[in-house]
Design an enzyme around this catalytic site. Structure first.
Site, PDB file in Angstrom:
ATOM      1  N   ARG A 239       8.201  15.017  12.659  1.00 42.96           N
ATOM      2  CA  ARG A 239       7.249  15.987  12.556  1.00 42.96           C
ATOM      3  C   ARG A 239       7.646  17.163  13.535  1.00 42.96           C
ATOM      4  NH1 ARG A 239       2.685  11.175  12.438  1.00 42.96           N
ATOM      5  NH2 ARG A 239       2.384  11.276  10.269  1.00 42.96           N
TER       6      ARG A 239
ATOM      7  N   ARG B 209      -5.522   5.131  16.641  1.00 46.37           N
ATOM      8  CA  ARG B 209      -4.811   4.104  15.930  1.00 46.37           C
ATOM      9  C   ARG B 209      -5.337   2.551  16.735  1.00 46.37           C
ATOM     10  NH1 ARG B 209      -1.139   8.472  16.562  1.00 46.37           N
ATOM     11  NH2 ARG B 209      -0.080   9.027  14.683  1.00 46.37           N
TER      12      ARG B 209
ATOM     13  N   ARG C 213      -6.092   3.942   9.730  1.00 51.26           N
ATOM     14  CA  ARG C 213      -7.138   4.372  10.481  1.00 51.26           C
ATOM     15  C   ARG C 213      -7.991   5.346   9.221  1.00 51.26           C
ATOM     16  NH1 ARG C 213      -4.978   8.869  14.526  1.00 51.26           N
ATOM     17  NH2 ARG C 213      -3.173   9.270  13.688  1.00 51.26           N
TER      18      ARG C 213
ATOM     19  N   GLY D  28       0.849  -1.076   0.149  1.00 47.49           N
ATOM     20  CA  GLY D  28      -0.053  -0.176  -0.080  1.00 47.49           C
ATOM     21  C   GLY D  28       0.727   1.434  -0.025  1.00 47.49           C
ATOM     22  N   ARG D  29       0.422   2.329   0.555  1.00 49.55           N
ATOM     23  CA  ARG D  29       1.099   3.728   0.509  1.00 49.55           C
ATOM     24  C   ARG D  29       2.200   3.584   1.355  1.00 49.55           C
ATOM     25  NH1 ARG D  29      -4.401   4.542   1.420  1.00 49.55           N
ATOM     26  NH2 ARG D  29      -5.405   5.524  -0.511  1.00 49.55           N
ATOM     27  N   VAL D  30       2.407   3.119   2.553  1.00 47.72           N
ATOM     28  CA  VAL D  30       3.798   3.052   3.244  1.00 47.72           C
ATOM     29  C   VAL D  30       4.632   1.981   2.680  1.00 47.72           C
ATOM     30  CG1 VAL D  30       4.546   2.885   5.476  1.00 47.72           C
ATOM     31  CG2 VAL D  30       2.488   3.794   5.173  1.00 47.72           C
TER      32      VAL D  30
ATOM     33  N   ASN E  57      -5.766  -5.638  12.647  1.00 47.74           N
ATOM     34  CA  ASN E  57      -4.409  -5.590  12.345  1.00 47.74           C
ATOM     35  C   ASN E  57      -3.511  -6.803  12.989  1.00 47.74           C
ATOM     36  OD1 ASN E  57      -4.812  -3.628  10.317  1.00 47.74           O
ATOM     37  ND2 ASN E  57      -3.818  -2.012  11.482  1.00 47.74           N
TER      38      ASN E  57
ATOM     39  N   HIS F  18       2.920   5.473  20.404  1.00 41.71           N
ATOM     40  CA  HIS F  18       2.558   6.235  19.051  1.00 41.71           C
ATOM     41  C   HIS F  18       1.089   6.769  19.082  1.00 41.71           C
ATOM     42  CE1 HIS F  18       3.232   7.525  15.023  1.00 41.71           C
ATOM     43  NE2 HIS F  18       2.678   6.445  14.667  1.00 41.71           N
TER      44      HIS F  18
HETATM   45  N1  LIG Z   1       4.204   3.252  12.829  1.00 47.09           N
HETATM   46  C1  LIG Z   1       4.069   4.575  11.852  1.00 47.09           C
HETATM   47  O1  LIG Z   1       4.485   5.502  12.169  1.00 47.09           O
HETATM   48  C2  LIG Z   1       2.847   4.569  10.760  1.00 47.09           C
HETATM   49  C3  LIG Z   1       2.843   5.591   9.890  1.00 47.09           C
HETATM   50  C4  LIG Z   1       1.773   5.404   8.805  1.00 47.09           C
HETATM   51  C5  LIG Z   1       1.089   4.530   8.780  1.00 47.09           C
HETATM   52  N2  LIG Z   1       1.241   3.267   9.709  1.00 47.09           N
HETATM   53  C6  LIG Z   1       0.222   2.169   9.654  1.00 47.09           C
HETATM   54  O2  LIG Z   1       0.887   1.350   8.523  1.00 47.09           O
HETATM   55  C7  LIG Z   1      -0.105   0.553   7.949  1.00 47.09           C
HETATM   56  C8  LIG Z   1      -0.265   0.932   6.327  1.00 47.09           C
HETATM   57  O3  LIG Z   1      -0.809   2.071   6.158  1.00 47.09           O
HETATM   58  P1  LIG Z   1      -1.058   2.334   4.503  1.00 47.09           P
HETATM   59  O4  LIG Z   1      -1.374   3.752   4.331  1.00 47.09           O
HETATM   60  O5  LIG Z   1       0.259   1.731   3.688  1.00 47.09           O
HETATM   61  O6  LIG Z   1      -2.096   1.297   4.107  1.00 47.09           O
HETATM   62  P2  LIG Z   1      -2.900   0.821   2.716  1.00 47.09           P
HETATM   63  O7  LIG Z   1      -3.902   0.546   2.899  1.00 47.09           O
HETATM   64  O8  LIG Z   1      -2.477   1.657   1.442  1.00 47.09           O
HETATM   65  O9  LIG Z   1      -1.877  -0.524   2.633  1.00 47.09           O
HETATM   66  C9  LIG Z   1      -1.881  -1.745   3.477  1.00 47.09           C
HETATM   67  C10 LIG Z   1      -1.830  -2.793   2.502  1.00 47.09           C
HETATM   68  O10 LIG Z   1      -1.661  -4.017   3.394  1.00 47.09           O
HETATM   69  C11 LIG Z   1      -2.094  -5.069   2.545  1.00 47.09           C
HETATM   70  N3  LIG Z   1      -2.524  -6.263   3.325  1.00 47.09           N
HETATM   71  C12 LIG Z   1      -3.444  -6.416   4.122  1.00 47.09           C
HETATM   72  N4  LIG Z   1      -3.363  -7.670   4.609  1.00 47.09           N
HETATM   73  C13 LIG Z   1      -2.150  -8.207   4.242  1.00 47.09           C
HETATM   74  C14 LIG Z   1      -1.515  -9.284   4.506  1.00 47.09           C
HETATM   75  N5  LIG Z   1      -1.887 -10.341   5.229  1.00 47.09           N
HETATM   76  N6  LIG Z   1      -0.297  -9.515   3.781  1.00 47.09           N
HETATM   77  C15 LIG Z   1       0.227  -8.588   3.147  1.00 47.09           C
HETATM   78  N7  LIG Z   1      -0.206  -7.512   2.787  1.00 47.09           N
HETATM   79  C16 LIG Z   1      -1.731  -7.133   3.287  1.00 47.09           C
HETATM   80  C17 LIG Z   1      -3.429  -4.363   1.837  1.00 47.09           C
HETATM   81  O11 LIG Z   1      -3.870  -5.141   0.686  1.00 47.09           O
HETATM   82  C18 LIG Z   1      -2.867  -3.041   1.716  1.00 47.09           C
HETATM   83  O12 LIG Z   1      -2.305  -3.129   0.296  1.00 47.09           O
HETATM   84  C19 LIG Z   1      -1.371   0.901   8.780  1.00 47.09           C
HETATM   85  O13 LIG Z   1      -1.821   0.119   9.998  1.00 47.09           O
HETATM   86  C20 LIG Z   1      -1.222   2.366   9.175  1.00 47.09           C
HETATM   87  O14 LIG Z   1      -1.686   2.668  10.322  1.00 47.09           O
HETATM   88  C21 LIG Z   1       2.175   3.297  10.712  1.00 47.09           C
END
Ligand SMILES: NC(=O)c1ccc[n+]([C@@H]2O[C@H](COP(=O)([O-])OP(=O)(O)OC[C@H]3O[C@@H](n4cnc5c(N)ncnc54)[C@H](O)[C@@H]3O)[C@@H](O)[C@H]2O)c1
Length: 307
Positions: A151, A88, A82, A10-12, A95, A175
């Site tokens: 940040r 979170r 979220r 996904g995005r991250v 998750n 966090h």
């Molecule tokens: N720790 C931090 O500082 C921080 C910062 C930003 C985001 N996050 C967290 O990171 C996570 C991802 O965020 P995002 O914006 O990339 O979300 P996103 O929805 O863009 O991507 C998540 C991806 O995970 C995939 N996925 C789901 N189940 C899976 C599995 N069993 N195996 C492999 N892939 C699977 C989904 O298909 C999706 O492509 C979220 O939980 C978000 O809260 C954490």
């Protein structure tokens, strides 16, 4: 480092893959996602930036977790982000289920790797990953404080007009809303930040830091933050892959430090080639200790929901 695997394209996950490749932090990046064709598409897109950035890192995508075989480091970004108005902790149950499956795959296919958890709630999921792996805590850590500190540093750069690269900040704790930005340790090229910023303005910056993720989520609406989160992950991978022994705030399993154990949350750590080399203990003043204790209570309340 030879190979880094990223669960979640996904995005991250995508931003992280791009930065790891661009900075050649490993020879191979593998993205694994449950969505059919998606990791393959993301990998191709990232790979096609190679001519612009001049990297030789190979980027692959797969729906098969076996593709992580032999990874030196596994980043977990899989899971639900979220939505506006959610905390979170609201994505904990879904998750945790996703994480449990991934940890089983990591134990099976990359048993000697370092596991870096990013998915939220990251403190709880890091703790869960440590429990399920049974590994030394040095090999199971989470990303939160590097992002939260960046940040805070960005807000201080905006406030003072100084270059962000001269600003040092540190944010401890869970966090979430109870994170503990340590104003006392913030400097601008070694000069205490209090020389430039009034305590009233500093309080506002601390509050904005605590809400940093929510502010972006409210503005972006359809997505939570991913540019700075990806950069934060890449910073940690860089420290490990180059054995830099950088002192960075990481989500770490506490084993008596700060008077706590059986809990993972943000504390200053030394990151080196084996992962988390040590936790650094700071002497907290009364106010910081009170805030840290509130953060411990919030993370423990979430951990209690695991059982
Ligand atoms: N720790 C931090 O500082 C921080 C910062 C930003 C985001 N996050 C967290 O990171 C996570 C991802 O965020 P995002 O914006 O990339 O979300 P996103 O929805 O863009 O991507 C998540 C991806 O995970 C995939 N996925 C789901 N189940 C899976 C599995 N069993 N195996 C492999 N892939 C699977 C989904 O298909 C999706 O492509 C979220 O939980 C978000 O809260 C954490």
């Amino acid at each position: 480092m030879e190979k880094v695997a990223i669960f979640g394209s996904g995005r991250v996950g995508e931003t992280t893959a791009q930065l790891l490749a661009e900075q050649e932090l490993c020879r191979e990046v593998v993205l694994v996602d449950v969505r059919e064709d998606v990791p393959q598409g993301v990998a191709l897109d990232v790979a096609q930036t190679a001519p612009f950035f001049g990297f030789d890192t190979r980027v692959q995508g797969s729906n098969d977790p076996e593709a992580i075989s032999g990874a030196d480091l596994v980043v977990v970004t899989a899971g639900l982000p979220r939505k506006p108005g959610m905390s979170r902790s609201d994505v904990l149950q879904v998750n945790v289920e996703i994480l449990d499956g991934i940890v089983a795959d990591v134990k099976r296919f990359a048993p000697d790797s370092i596991l870096l958890v990013v998915s939220n709630p990251v403190d709880v999921l890091t703790y869960r990953a440590w429990q399920l792996t049974g590994w030394d805590r040095g090999r199971v850590l989470g990303q939160a404080g590097v992002l939260d500190s960046s940040r805070m540093a960005s807000f201080l750069a905006m406030e003072t007009g100084f270059s962000a690269r001269d600003i040092t900040t540190i944010v401890l704790g869970g966090h979430g809303d109870t994170m503990v930005p340590l104003a006392r340790y913030c400097t601008i090229n070694g000069i205490p930040v209090s020389h430039f910023v009034s305590s009233e303005r500093m309080e506002e910056i601390i509050e904005r830091t605590r809400n940093g993720g929510a502010e972006i989520l409210a503005l972006r609406k359809l997505s939570s933050a991913y540019d700075a989160p990806g950069a934060a992950v890449a910073t940690m991978v860089d420290a490990i892959s180059h054995d830099r022994r950088r002192l960075l705030p990481c989500v770490a399993l506490l084993q008596g430090e700060y008077g706590e154990q059986d809990l993972a949350m943000g504390v200053p750590c030394v990151l080196a080639k084996g992962g988390l080399e040590k936790v650094v203990e700071l002497a907290l003043n009364e106010q910081e200790a009170r805030q840290f204790a509130a953060s411990v209570a919030a993370v423990r309340a979430d951990i209690a929901r695991l059982i």
